[in-house]
Design a protein around this motif. Structure first.
Motif, PDB file in Angstrom:
ATOM      1  N   ALA A  45      -8.843  -6.917  -1.642  1.00 59.47           N
ATOM      2  CA  ALA A  45      -7.402  -6.915  -1.376  1.00 59.47           C
ATOM      3  C   ALA A  45      -6.898  -5.491  -1.151  1.00 59.47           C
ATOM      4  CB  ALA A  45      -6.655  -7.576  -2.533  1.00 59.47           C
ATOM      5  N   LEU A  46      -7.389  -4.525  -1.941  1.00 58.02           N
ATOM      6  CA  LEU A  46      -7.002  -3.117  -1.749  1.00 58.02           C
ATOM      7  C   LEU A  46      -7.513  -2.584  -0.412  1.00 58.02           C
ATOM      8  CD1 LEU A  46      -7.304  -1.354  -5.212  1.00 58.02           C
ATOM      9  CD2 LEU A  46      -5.350  -1.320  -3.676  1.00 58.02           C
ATOM     10  N   ILE A  47      -8.707  -2.971  -0.026  1.00 56.85           N
ATOM     11  CA  ILE A  47      -9.260  -2.564   1.274  1.00 56.85           C
ATOM     12  C   ILE A  47      -8.365  -3.092   2.388  1.00 56.85           C
ATOM     13  CG2 ILE A  47     -11.163  -2.982   2.888  1.00 56.85           C
ATOM     14  CD1 ILE A  47     -13.030  -2.898   0.377  1.00 56.85           C
ATOM     15  N   CYS A  48      -7.937  -4.327   2.261  1.00 59.17           N
ATOM     16  CA  CYS A  48      -7.053  -4.916   3.279  1.00 59.17           C
ATOM     17  C   CYS A  48      -5.717  -4.176   3.324  1.00 59.17           C
ATOM     18  CB  CYS A  48      -6.849  -6.396   3.012  1.00 59.17           C
ATOM     19  SG  CYS A  48      -8.350  -7.382   3.261  1.00 59.17           S
ATOM     20  N   GLN A  49      -5.191  -3.776   2.176  1.00 57.98           N
ATOM     21  CA  GLN A  49      -3.949  -3.005   2.137  1.00 57.98           C
ATOM     22  C   GLN A  49      -4.123  -1.627   2.746  1.00 57.98           C
ATOM     23  OE1 GLN A  49      -2.682  -3.142  -2.097  1.00 57.98           O
ATOM     24  NE2 GLN A  49      -0.644  -3.422  -1.212  1.00 57.98           N
ATOM     25  N   ALA A  50      -5.227  -0.969   2.422  1.00 60.63           N
ATOM     26  CA  ALA A  50      -5.449   0.406   2.866  1.00 60.63           C
ATOM     27  C   ALA A  50      -5.820   0.506   4.341  1.00 60.63           C
ATOM     28  CB  ALA A  50      -6.534   1.057   2.020  1.00 60.63           C
ATOM     29  N   GLY A  51      -6.407  -0.521   4.883  1.00 60.52           N
ATOM     30  CA  GLY A  51      -6.826  -0.458   6.280  1.00 60.52           C
ATOM     31  C   GLY A  51      -6.319  -1.586   7.131  1.00 60.52           C
ATOM     32  N   ALA A  52      -5.605  -2.502   6.495  1.00 60.99           N
ATOM     33  CA  ALA A  52      -5.057  -3.667   7.195  1.00 60.99           C
ATOM     34  C   ALA A  52      -6.131  -4.409   7.979  1.00 60.99           C
ATOM     35  CB  ALA A  52      -3.899  -3.259   8.104  1.00 60.99           C
ATOM     36  N   TYR A  64     -18.539 -13.268   2.246  1.00 61.44           N
ATOM     37  CA  TYR A  64     -17.351 -12.578   2.746  1.00 61.44           C
ATOM     38  C   TYR A  64     -17.650 -12.060   4.148  1.00 61.44           C
ATOM     39  CZ  TYR A  64     -15.370 -12.731  -1.913  1.00 61.44           C
ATOM     40  OH  TYR A  64     -14.853 -13.155  -3.106  1.00 61.44           O
ATOM     41  N   VAL A  65     -16.651 -12.169   5.029  1.00 57.46           N
ATOM     42  CA  VAL A  65     -16.801 -11.753   6.421  1.00 57.46           C
ATOM     43  C   VAL A  65     -15.595 -10.894   6.799  1.00 57.46           C
ATOM     44  CG1 VAL A  65     -16.976 -12.581   8.800  1.00 57.46           C
ATOM     45  CG2 VAL A  65     -17.999 -13.917   6.954  1.00 57.46           C
ATOM     46  N   MET A  66     -15.865  -9.743   7.422  1.00 55.38           N
ATOM     47  CA  MET A  66     -14.783  -8.918   7.941  1.00 55.38           C
ATOM     48  C   MET A  66     -14.589  -9.333   9.393  1.00 55.38           C
ATOM     49  SD  MET A  66     -14.062  -4.777   8.006  1.00 55.38           S
ATOM     50  CE  MET A  66     -15.370  -4.445   6.933  1.00 55.38           C
ATOM     51  N   GLU A  67     -13.418  -9.910   9.679  1.00 56.43           N
ATOM     52  CA  GLU A  67     -13.165 -10.457  11.009  1.00 56.43           C
ATOM     53  C   GLU A  67     -12.898  -9.387  12.051  1.00 56.43           C
ATOM     54  OE1 GLU A  67     -10.032 -13.177   9.990  1.00 56.43           O
ATOM     55  OE2 GLU A  67     -11.473 -14.802   9.725  1.00 56.43           O
ATOM     56  N   ASP A  68     -12.158  -8.351  11.676  1.00 65.16           N
ATOM     57  CA  ASP A  68     -11.830  -7.277  12.606  1.00 65.16           C
ATOM     58  C   ASP A  68     -12.155  -5.958  11.923  1.00 65.16           C
ATOM     59  OD1 ASP A  68     -10.855  -5.667  14.601  1.00 65.16           O
ATOM     60  OD2 ASP A  68      -8.751  -6.058  14.184  1.00 65.16           O
ATOM     61  N   LYS A  69     -13.077  -5.193  12.487  1.00 66.00           N
ATOM     62  CA  LYS A  69     -13.513  -3.954  11.852  1.00 66.00           C
ATOM     63  C   LYS A  69     -12.699  -2.740  12.289  1.00 66.00           C
ATOM     64  CE  LYS A  69     -18.079  -5.642  10.927  1.00 66.00           C
ATOM     65  NZ  LYS A  69     -19.480  -5.374  10.769  1.00 66.00           N
ATOM     66  N   THR A  70     -11.619  -2.975  13.024  1.00 64.28           N
ATOM     67  CA  THR A  70     -10.763  -1.889  13.475  1.00 64.28           C
ATOM     68  C   THR A  70      -9.734  -1.577  12.393  1.00 64.28           C
ATOM     69  OG1 THR A  70     -10.997  -2.684  15.736  1.00 64.28           O
ATOM     70  CG2 THR A  70      -9.223  -1.132  15.308  1.00 64.28           C
ATOM     71  N   LEU A  71      -9.750  -0.340  11.916  1.00 61.85           N
ATOM     72  CA  LEU A  71      -8.762   0.069  10.919  1.00 61.85           C
ATOM     73  C   LEU A  71      -7.408   0.267  11.574  1.00 61.85           C
ATOM     74  CD1 LEU A  71     -10.673   2.651   8.736  1.00 61.85           C
ATOM     75  CD2 LEU A  71      -9.722   0.496   7.989  1.00 61.85           C
ATOM     76  N   LYS A  72      -6.398  -0.151  10.870  1.00 64.41           N
ATOM     77  CA  LYS A  72      -5.020   0.025  11.329  1.00 64.41           C
ATOM     78  C   LYS A  72      -4.285   0.856  10.291  1.00 64.41           C
ATOM     79  CE  LYS A  72      -5.411  -4.502  13.432  1.00 64.41           C
ATOM     80  NZ  LYS A  72      -6.782  -4.736  13.003  1.00 64.41           N
ATOM     81  N   ALA A  73      -3.016   1.053  10.499  1.00 65.97           N
ATOM     82  CA  ALA A  73      -2.205   1.805   9.539  1.00 65.97           C
ATOM     83  C   ALA A  73      -2.165   1.048   8.212  1.00 65.97           C
ATOM     84  CB  ALA A  73      -0.798   1.993  10.083  1.00 65.97           C
ATOM     85  N   PRO A  74      -2.161   1.772   7.099  1.00 62.51           N
ATOM     86  CA  PRO A  74      -2.095   1.100   5.800  1.00 62.51           C
ATOM     87  C   PRO A  74      -0.747   0.430   5.583  1.00 62.51           C
ATOM     88  CG  PRO A  74      -2.036   3.484   5.529  1.00 62.51           C
ATOM     89  CD  PRO A  74      -2.253   3.218   6.981  1.00 62.51           C
ATOM     90  N   VAL A  75      -0.741  -0.546   4.702  1.00 63.99           N
ATOM     91  CA  VAL A  75       0.477  -1.261   4.346  1.00 63.99           C
ATOM     92  C   VAL A  75       1.360  -0.332   3.517  1.00 63.99           C
ATOM     93  CG1 VAL A  75       1.374  -3.226   3.032  1.00 63.99           C
ATOM     94  CG2 VAL A  75      -0.716  -3.471   4.374  1.00 63.99           C
ATOM     95  N   CYS A  76       2.637  -0.296   3.810  1.00 59.58           N
ATOM     96  CA  CYS A  76       3.579   0.544   3.057  1.00 59.58           C
ATOM     97  C   CYS A  76       3.962  -0.152   1.758  1.00 59.58           C
ATOM     98  CB  CYS A  76       4.837   0.804   3.873  1.00 59.58           C
ATOM     99  SG  CYS A  76       4.548   1.806   5.325  1.00 59.58           S
ATOM    100  N   VAL A  77       3.985   0.624   0.683  1.00 59.85           N
ATOM    101  CA  VAL A  77       4.404   0.105  -0.620  1.00 59.85           C
ATOM    102  C   VAL A  77       5.456   1.032  -1.198  1.00 59.85           C
ATOM    103  CG1 VAL A  77       2.238  -1.089  -1.125  1.00 59.85           C
ATOM    104  CG2 VAL A  77       2.493   1.285  -1.784  1.00 59.85           C
TER     105      VAL A  77
END
Length: 172
Positions: A45-52, A64-77
């Motif tokens: 969940a943190l990986i998803c937040q940090a790299g979307a 577990y499968v990573m569907e899209d390996k392209t990092l995006k902007a992190p989620v704002c908190v």
């Protein structure tokens, strides 16, 4: 025999590196990192937040499968401490994915121009804990080096380990 303790950041980076290098990762492959499935789920969940990135559990494959390996902007908190942690994880995840084997410092400075040299050194040290071996080579001759350039007469090099040979994956 008890399991050695690894830092939370090292564990999260190891989880991400496994997901990045493998098409699918079963629970048994995560087991050297933590005996608790909930911990691995929180790390994902943190990986998803940090790299979307999108990571899901495939029930058919039981992995577990990573569907899209392209990092995006992190989620704002809103929480400042959590935002710093997510920014740090984003830098480290991006370094795991994109950092070249040569001139690591030049890549880092162009990827994160707002980050200090000391933070770069700390990030490199964190990656070295996983056996990435990012090192400064003073004696290398840099072709095309001119004393008027900003490029120093040495450079940072790195070696990438295989995902299952990470120091965090080695059980005692």
């Amino acid at each position: 025999m008890s399991k050695r303790s690894i830092s939370k950041v090292s564990r999260i980076l190891s989880v991400y590196y496994l997901l990045l290098q493998c098409e699918e990762v079963s629970w048994q492959e995560f087991a050297p990192l933590s005996h608790c499935k909930k911990t691995i789920q929180r790390d994902i969940a943190l990986i998803c937040q940090a790299g979307a990135v999108s990571v899901r559990f495939d029930r058919v494959r039981k992995a577990y499968v990573m569907e899209d390996k392209t990092l995006k902007a992190p989620v704002c908190v809103e929480n400042k401490a959590q935002a710093r942690q997510i920014q740090k994880l984003h830098r480290l995840l991006r370094a795991l994915q994109e950092m070249p084997e040569e001139d690591c410092d030049l890549w880092y400075r162009s990827a994160f121009p707002e980050v200090s040299n000391r933070t770069m050194q700390r990030d490199f040290a964190e990656l070295n804990k996983l056996d990435f071996e990012i090192r400064y080579e003073r004696d290398l001759l840099v072709l095309g080096y001119d004393s008027g350039e900003e490029h120093p007469p040495g450079r940072y090099l790195s070696d990438r380990p295989d995902c299952f040979s990470l120091s965090t994956m080695q059980e005692l």
